[in-house]
Motif scaffolding. Structure first.
Motif, PDB file in Angstrom:
ATOM      1  N   ALA A 118     -26.608  42.611-101.303  1.00 46.61           N
ATOM      2  CA  ALA A 118     -26.304  41.538-100.346  1.00 46.61           C
ATOM      3  C   ALA A 118     -26.686  40.174-100.911  1.00 46.61           C
ATOM      4  O   ALA A 118     -25.924  39.207-100.805  1.00 46.61           O
ATOM      5  CB  ALA A 118     -27.031  41.787 -99.029  1.00 46.61           C
ATOM      6  N   SER A 119     -27.841  40.086-101.518  1.00 45.25           N
ATOM      7  CA  SER A 119     -28.279  38.823-102.106  1.00 45.25           C
ATOM      8  C   SER A 119     -27.346  38.368-103.215  1.00 45.25           C
ATOM      9  O   SER A 119     -26.986  37.191-103.305  1.00 45.25           O
ATOM     10  CB  SER A 119     -29.699  38.989-102.656  1.00 45.25           C
ATOM     11  OG  SER A 119     -30.106  37.835-103.327  1.00 45.25           O
ATOM     12  N   PRO A 161     -29.383  47.849-100.934  1.00 45.21           N
ATOM     13  CA  PRO A 161     -28.604  46.937-100.097  1.00 45.21           C
ATOM     14  C   PRO A 161     -29.093  45.486-100.147  1.00 45.21           C
ATOM     15  O   PRO A 161     -28.296  44.560-100.076  1.00 45.21           O
ATOM     16  CB  PRO A 161     -28.741  47.501 -98.686  1.00 45.21           C
ATOM     17  CG  PRO A 161     -29.612  48.679 -98.762  1.00 45.21           C
ATOM     18  CD  PRO A 161     -30.001  48.910-100.179  1.00 45.21           C
ATOM     19  N   GLU A 162     -30.392  45.296-100.287  1.00 39.19           N
ATOM     20  CA  GLU A 162     -30.909  43.925-100.336  1.00 39.19           C
ATOM     21  C   GLU A 162     -30.454  43.206-101.594  1.00 39.19           C
ATOM     22  O   GLU A 162     -30.060  42.042-101.550  1.00 39.19           O
ATOM     23  CB  GLU A 162     -32.437  43.941-100.251  1.00 39.19           C
ATOM     24  CG  GLU A 162     -32.950  44.355 -98.890  1.00 39.19           C
ATOM     25  CD  GLU A 162     -34.466  44.395 -98.850  1.00 39.19           C
ATOM     26  OE1 GLU A 162     -35.100  43.687 -99.654  1.00 39.19           O
ATOM     27  OE2 GLU A 162     -34.992  45.127 -98.000  1.00 39.19           O
TER      28      GLU A 162
END
Length: 190
Positions: free
Chosen positions: A54-55, A50-51
């Protein structure tokens, strides 16, 4: 594979070279499959983090907004802060601006339709905010279709890779069985 190569070398050099070529191709194929699986797993892992997702979304969106703002500024020749249908039509005639629209994956075949889709408040003028928001909405639909297409192609490639790997395993096993030494009985017979 050195043990079966020596007797083949005594029989015929062509047989020995054929064997070496075959083993090399099989090794290359297996390494290719292993590399493909590794890459597929790495892509899947990255897509699920997810990181990272999202980034990537945030940086891509910011970059896209900046490009849309720059395009708006180029269309707004007089720096009024709004553009009209006439401005969009003249932008469609300029090859540079038309190419700019294409790099943003926006259809430029019909200026009137593009203007109507972006001019949400139907004022006849499009502000920079309306332009960016409208173009983003149009672009996200195109991205959804492209994403679905890529996902489908990825699934097909994964299925073909699994089938290729299974076939390679079967062939490698049959080669191994042919060259595996058999046990010799007490009388010296097989």
């Amino acid at each position: 594979w050195r043990d079966p190569l020596m007797p083949l070398g005594h029989v015929s050099r062509a047989a020995a070279w054929t064997f070496v070529a075959h083993v090399s191709l099989v090794i290359f194929a297996v390494l290719n499959v292993v590399t493909g699986l590794f890459c597929t797993r790495a892509i899947e892992t990255t897509q699920k983090n997810p990181e990272i997702v999202a980034s990537s979304i945030v940086s891509t969106r910011d970059e896209h907004i900046n490009r849309l703002s720059a395009l708006f500024d180029k269309i707004d020749k007089y720096s009024i802060g709004t553009i009209t249908l006439d401005d969009i039509e003249s932008a469609m005639k300029d090859p540079f601006l038309k190419a700019h629209f294409h790099t943003l994956e926006l259809d430029t075949t019909d200026a009137w339709t593009l203007f109507k889709l972006i001019d949400v408040d139907r004022s006849g003028h499009i502000s920079k905010g309306e332009f960016v928001t409208g173009c983003e909405a149009l672009n996200s639909n195109a991205m959804g279709v492209e994403l679905a297409k890529l996902s489908f192609e990825h699934r097909q490639l994964a299925q073909r890779s699994v089938a290729f790997m299974a076939e390679t395993d079967q062939r490698l096993e049959s080669i191994t069985n042919v060259f595996t030494p058999r046990a010799v009985g007490p009388s010296g017979c097989f």
